[in-house]
Design an enzyme around this catalytic site. Structure first.
Site, PDB file in Angstrom:
ATOM      1  N   MET A   1       0.856  -1.184   0.000  1.00  0.00           N
ATOM      2  CA  MET A   1       0.000   0.000   0.000  1.00  0.00           C
ATOM      3  C   MET A   1       0.891   1.231   0.000  1.00  0.00           C
ATOM      4  SD  MET A   1      -2.387  -1.853   2.745  1.00  0.00           S
ATOM      5  CE  MET A   1      -1.093  -3.088   2.842  1.00  0.00           C
ATOM      6  N   ASP A   2       0.814   1.983  -1.091  1.00  0.00           N
ATOM      7  CA  ASP A   2       1.662   3.169  -1.240  1.00  0.00           C
ATOM      8  C   ASP A   2       0.781   4.381  -1.486  1.00  0.00           C
ATOM      9  OD1 ASP A   2       3.933   4.676  -1.395  1.00  0.00           O
ATOM     10  OD2 ASP A   2       4.410   4.139  -3.457  1.00  0.00           O
TER      11      ASP A   2
END
Length: 548
Positions: free
Chosen positions: A400-401
């Site tokens: 998750m960025d």
């Protein structure tokens, strides 16, 4: 009572509807004009919505007062035409004004909010106030001309308000979904300026006001002649290669030349969004010649650490890492590293909400999702939360960025979301979060995310990058002493790119080496879909930076 023809009544009602289209169209342009300089965070939207409401309140009051003093229909059309002409001047003065505000407030942490407030006051006050005067002015004209007079005041005001609101709805969706993606922010402003001047001209039927159309055309020509780009590249030692305005972002791709201590020049492509306070993707062009995964590493940027997250499990072998889902993939820096390190057959599902970013990734970052050499790499244009809820596959790594301040989507910070992520992990899978910190090291956001993850995953580990970011790793199964496991895996690692990043993780984290995040360290109640005060947390971070 002075009666009038039904045709005149219908035309006035049409004008009210079209004025509503123009008013909200102008409002929806505001955040897009501000985005390249101050971003699109919630405080910026608060400025846009709050100041628009102020302008509408002023316009309603002035419009009603003016209509009572001089209920002349021609005056109404003059107001509309002048609103259009003033709009046409906005693009010509906006960029230098926005650049000056951004530069002047660059080192003020709340500068984006202050700058956006000043610019909105200066640029948009006059046209929005003038357009807000249309509604009450039209009510006064209709009541004066209606045979029932004041007895029909409620019905008349209701009709005018309804038509104006319907026009506003059309203006909102027309601007956001069609005009800005098709012709850009400046083109949309000039289109609305022309539209408003034409509307006033039709009502006035006076050729002299046709000169306003020539003035709009002249301002448009001057703008496009003087400005070939929205702004220069938003990164150090960069040359702008391309820019675009999508439905979601102002996007820049730049070529950056990084000079190392030995005077070696390392050219790379970088992706910058909105106000340019962060780099979202990096592609070192050297990789095109070498195909060496070492040449994809970004000197310890957060992208480098996703590939090493699985090694908190004991005796983990690279051959066991076969799949990645990445939520917030941008131009594909992290998938590119996975493919280079773990092989072209690696299963990768990358999720990115902005299709324009993906297209620019394919053009400037050699994005491999349509390359037959990488048959298992797919990019999904979707919202991350909606996508993970319906995904069918399970993964070794889910990354998750999407947590860069101040853009924190609350729905990606909650227990319910992380539970969905865990449900899509293989037994020895890991969930990996790139959590940003300000340069001062204030870790409240990091701690809040880690505290929430700890409510879902049996253990959570933290790697401090060589930048200020923290990488949080949630494991699907207990791993025991994950730090010892990681160190032991690093000692026998044979892939050089992984060796180097694991060395950084153990020895060069900016705020410490890899470590477990314990329940005793959790300072926040886990966020939930019902209560995730992310905005309050970010406001506190900003206030802390201001008062340091």
């Amino acid at each position: 009572m002075r009666p009038t023809t039904s045709t005149s009544d219908r035309f006035l009602l049409l004008v009210v509807f079209l004025a509503g289209v123009g008013t909200l169209g102008i409002e929806m342009v505001m955040p897009r004009l501000l985005a390249p300089f101050f971003g699109t965070s919630q405080p910026i939207w608060a400025v846009v919505i709050g100041m628009t409401l102020v302008y509408l309140a002023i316009g309603y009051r002035l419009g009603g007062t003016l209509a009572d003093r001089n209920p002349d229909e021609r005056l109404l059309y003059r107001l509309i035409a002048w609103a259009g002409l003033i709009c046409a001047g906005i693009p010509l003065v906006a960029r230098p004004l926005l650049s000056l505000a951004q530069f002047s407030l660059r080192y003020v942490v709340a500068g984006g909010f202050i700058g956006a407030l000043l610019v909105v006051v200066l640029l948009f006050a006059a046209p929005v106030i003038l357009m807000a005067m249309v509604g009450p002015f039209a009510v006064r004209l209709q009541i004066r001309r209606c045979e029932d007079g004041v007895a029909a005041a409620g019905r008349t005001a209701g009709t005018i308000s309804a038509l104006s609101t319907l026009g506003s709805i059309v203006g909102t969706f027309l601007t956001v979904l069609l005009l800005i993606p098709a012709i850009g922010t400046s083109g949309t402003i000039f289109l609305f300026a022309t539209f408003l001047v034409l509307l006033g001209l039709v009502g006035l039927r006076d050729w002299r006001y046709g000169l306003m159309l020539l003035a709009v055309l002249g301002l448009a020509v001057a703008h496009y002649t003087l400005s070939s780009t929205i702004k220069s590249a938003d990164c150090y030692n960069c040359t702008l290669l391309a820019e675009a305005e999508s439905e979601y972002n102002y996007i820049q791709v730049a070529r950056q030349s990084v000079v190392y201590a030995n005077d070696t020049v390392d050219p790379r492509h970088v992706l910058v969004l909105n106000e340019g306070q962060a780099t979202h993707s990096i592609y070192r062009l050297k990789y095109r010649q070498t195909d060496d995964p070492l040449d994809l590493l970004t000197d310890g940027g957060p992208w480098d650490y996703f590939t090493v997250a699985p090694y908190v499990y004991p005796n983990r072998d690279p051959a066991s890492v076969q799949s990645l889902a990445l939520l917030g993939s941008a131009a594909g820096s992290i998938p590119k590293q996975f493919l280079a390190i773990y092989g072209p057959e690696t299963i990768i599902d990358a999720v990115e909400i902005d299709p324009q970013i993906v297209e620019m990734g394919r053009e400037y970052f050699d994005l491999e999702d349509q390359d037959p050499r990488f048959p298992n790499y797919t990019t999904h244009i979707a919202d991350a939360r909606a996508w993970i809820a319906t995904a069918e596959r399970k993964y070794d790594v889910i990354g998750m960025d999407a947590y860069h301040q101040p853009y924190i989507p609350f729905q990606l910070t909650t227990v319910e979301f992380f539970q969905q992520v865990r449900d899509h992990l293989n037994p020895q899978g890991v969930a990996v979060v790139n959590a940003g910190r300000p340069a001062s090291g204030d870790d409240r956001l990091v701690n809040a995310l880690a505290s929430t993850m700890l409510a879902v995953f049996p253990q959570v580990y933290m790697i401090d990058t060589r930048f200020s970011n923290a990488i949080l790793i949630g494991v699907n199964e207990p791993v025991g002493d994950g730090v010892q496991n990681f160190t032991a895996n690093a000692e026998r690692m044979s892939i050089q790119a992984l060796q180097l990043v694991m060395y950084w993780s153990v020895n060069e984290g900016r705020f410490g080496p890899i470590r477990e995040f314990s329940p005793a360290q959790a300072r926040y109640r886990p966020f939930t879909d019902d209560h995730a005060p992310v905005e309050q947390l970010i406001d506190g971070l900003i206030l802390n930076e201001v008062t340091r």
